[in-house]
Design a protein around this motif. Structure first.
Motif, PDB file in Angstrom:
ATOM      1  N   GLY A 105       0.658  11.744  -3.652  1.00  0.00           N
ATOM      2  CA  GLY A 105       1.730  12.171  -2.921  1.00  0.00           C
ATOM      3  C   GLY A 105       1.996  10.591  -2.681  1.00  0.00           C
ATOM      4  O   GLY A 105       3.341  10.359  -2.873  1.00  0.00           O
ATOM      5  N   ALA A 106       1.398   9.448  -2.292  1.00  0.00           N
ATOM      6  CA  ALA A 106       1.308   8.437  -1.925  1.00  0.00           C
ATOM      7  C   ALA A 106       2.318   7.713  -2.869  1.00  0.00           C
ATOM      8  O   ALA A 106       1.913   8.129  -4.262  1.00  0.00           O
ATOM      9  N   ALA A 107       2.384   6.724  -2.700  1.00  0.00           N
ATOM     10  CA  ALA A 107       3.261   5.249  -3.380  1.00  0.00           C
ATOM     11  C   ALA A 107       2.028   4.157  -3.699  1.00  0.00           C
ATOM     12  O   ALA A 107       2.202   3.912  -2.480  1.00  0.00           O
ATOM     13  N   VAL A 108       2.329   3.865  -5.052  1.00  0.00           N
ATOM     14  CA  VAL A 108       1.951   2.266  -4.657  1.00  0.00           C
ATOM     15  C   VAL A 108       2.183   1.616  -5.033  1.00  0.00           C
ATOM     16  O   VAL A 108       2.838   2.152  -6.511  1.00  0.00           O
ATOM     17  N   LEU A 109       2.089   0.400  -5.298  1.00  0.00           N
ATOM     18  CA  LEU A 109       3.039  -0.886  -6.639  1.00  0.00           C
ATOM     19  C   LEU A 109       1.678  -1.341  -7.091  1.00  0.00           C
ATOM     20  O   LEU A 109       0.900  -1.742  -6.726  1.00  0.00           O
ATOM     21  N   VAL A 110       2.104  -1.663  -8.701  1.00  0.00           N
ATOM     22  CA  VAL A 110       0.938  -1.908  -9.783  1.00  0.00           C
ATOM     23  C   VAL A 110       1.828  -3.623 -10.293  1.00  0.00           C
ATOM     24  O   VAL A 110       2.446  -3.370 -11.385  1.00  0.00           O
ATOM     25  N   TYR A 111       1.290  -5.199  -9.674  1.00  0.00           N
ATOM     26  CA  TYR A 111       1.868  -5.974 -10.600  1.00  0.00           C
ATOM     27  C   TYR A 111       0.973  -6.427 -12.234  1.00  0.00           C
ATOM     28  O   TYR A 111      -0.376  -5.769 -11.493  1.00  0.00           O
ATOM     29  N   ALA A 149      12.770  -6.831  -2.973  1.00  0.00           N
ATOM     30  CA  ALA A 149      13.652  -5.913  -2.649  1.00  0.00           C
ATOM     31  C   ALA A 149      13.770  -5.041  -3.490  1.00  0.00           C
ATOM     32  O   ALA A 149      14.278  -3.531  -2.984  1.00  0.00           O
ATOM     33  N   GLN A 150      13.982  -5.575  -5.092  1.00  0.00           N
ATOM     34  CA  GLN A 150      14.192  -3.760  -5.553  1.00  0.00           C
ATOM     35  C   GLN A 150      13.140  -2.815  -5.783  1.00  0.00           C
ATOM     36  O   GLN A 150      12.820  -1.574  -5.267  1.00  0.00           O
ATOM     37  N   VAL A 151      11.385  -2.957  -5.011  1.00  0.00           N
ATOM     38  CA  VAL A 151      10.621  -1.935  -4.613  1.00  0.00           C
ATOM     39  C   VAL A 151      11.141  -1.299  -3.302  1.00  0.00           C
ATOM     40  O   VAL A 151      10.557   0.346  -2.775  1.00  0.00           O
ATOM     41  N   LEU A 152      11.761  -2.390  -2.193  1.00  0.00           N
ATOM     42  CA  LEU A 152      11.991  -1.735  -1.201  1.00  0.00           C
ATOM     43  C   LEU A 152      13.376  -1.111  -1.283  1.00  0.00           C
ATOM     44  O   LEU A 152      13.106   0.169  -0.208  1.00  0.00           O
ATOM     45  N   VAL A 173       4.897   0.506  -0.069  1.00  0.00           N
ATOM     46  CA  VAL A 173       3.964   1.727  -1.134  1.00  0.00           C
ATOM     47  C   VAL A 173       2.995   1.139   0.089  1.00  0.00           C
ATOM     48  O   VAL A 173       2.041   0.170   1.200  1.00  0.00           O
ATOM     49  N   SER A 174       1.679   2.413  -0.284  1.00  0.00           N
ATOM     50  CA  SER A 174       1.165   2.471   0.509  1.00  0.00           C
ATOM     51  C   SER A 174       0.419   2.312   0.220  1.00  0.00           C
ATOM     52  O   SER A 174      -0.838   1.240   1.622  1.00  0.00           O
ATOM     53  N   THR A 227       4.695  -3.223   1.137  1.00  0.00           N
ATOM     54  CA  THR A 227       2.962  -2.860   1.894  1.00  0.00           C
ATOM     55  C   THR A 227       3.125  -2.529   2.884  1.00  0.00           C
ATOM     56  O   THR A 227       3.570  -2.846   3.922  1.00  0.00           O
ATOM     57  N   ALA A 228       3.113  -1.322   3.253  1.00  0.00           N
ATOM     58  CA  ALA A 228       3.550  -0.528   4.416  1.00  0.00           C
ATOM     59  C   ALA A 228       2.320  -0.981   5.610  1.00  0.00           C
ATOM     60  O   ALA A 228       1.698  -1.448   4.870  1.00  0.00           O
ATOM     61  N   PRO A 229       3.252  -0.581   7.174  1.00  0.00           N
ATOM     62  CA  PRO A 229       2.236  -2.208   7.592  1.00  0.00           C
ATOM     63  C   PRO A 229       0.673  -1.802   8.536  1.00  0.00           C
ATOM     64  O   PRO A 229      -0.380  -1.978   8.538  1.00  0.00           O
TER      65      PRO A 229
END
Length: 195
Positions: free
Chosen positions: A17-23, A73-76, A83-84, A102-104
């Motif tokens: 359920g969490a969100a991640v970002l992959v470069y 900006a696009q990710v946010l 993201v988590s 990334t979330a705090p």
């Protein structure tokens, strides 16, 4: 796939359920991360450029073309709270951008230093810049930053062979069930240099 599995589960410990970002999401580790995230019920956003974004969409992830505007900006826009976890193969100064999306209470996992190749830096200058960026990230408020290296001392063995064996066994099970579809490009031996 072992690297991707360990990044997702051993280092970042991302929950369903969490969100991640992959470069670098269209590359080897990136596509494996996206595939594993989908299997585990994790929402993924992948960054690539041009037609390579098709590899991201094919793995049930949201694709962002890094050449079409401000990536942060696009990710946010899709994940306003961040993201988590962010998986960053670029490293060095790029870690600042990774922390911004990334979330705090999230985590940025650095597992490469492609910024050094892109900038023509030698090994020592690259290591120093990366170490400085990691130290700065660890001493400023915001998401935590971890460095992931699969190899142990001098690259001779993995840091945790027991983890690697268990993770590889799990991945082989996923492959046997047909849950994983590694992309393999056969080449004739005469094209070994291309590989």
């Amino acid at each position: 796939y072992v690297t991707a599995y360990q990044l997702l589960n051993r280092v970042a410990q991302v929950t369903p359920g969490a969100a991640v970002l992959v470069y670098g999401a269209a590359g080897g580790v990136g596509t494996a991360l996206l595939e594993l995230a989908a299997i585990q019920g994790i929402r993924a956003i992948g960054i690539a450029s041009g037609q390579r974004t098709e590899a991201i969409s094919a793995r049930q992830a949201r694709a962002i073309d890094r050449c079409r505007g401000d990536v942060v900006a696009q990710v946010l826009q899709h994940e306003p709270a961040g993201v988590s976890a962010t998986f960053d193969p670029v490293g060095g100064p790029h870690l600042r951008s990774s922390r911004r999306v990334t979330a705090p209470k999230g985590i940025v996992v650095s597992y490469g230093m492609s910024f050094a190749v892109d900038n023509g830096l030698g090994r020592l200058p690259a290591l120093l810049r990366h170490a400085f960026a990691l130290a700065r990230a660890k001493t400023t408020p915001g998401p935590s930053v971890r460095l992931y290296v699969i190899a142990g001392r001098r690259g001779k063995a993995t840091r945790r062979p027991d983890h690697s064996r268990a993770d590889l066994s799990h991945l082989i099970g996923l492959l046997q069930r047909g849950d994983l579809a590694p992309e393999v490009t056969p080449l004739p031996l005469t094209h070994a240099a291309d590989a």
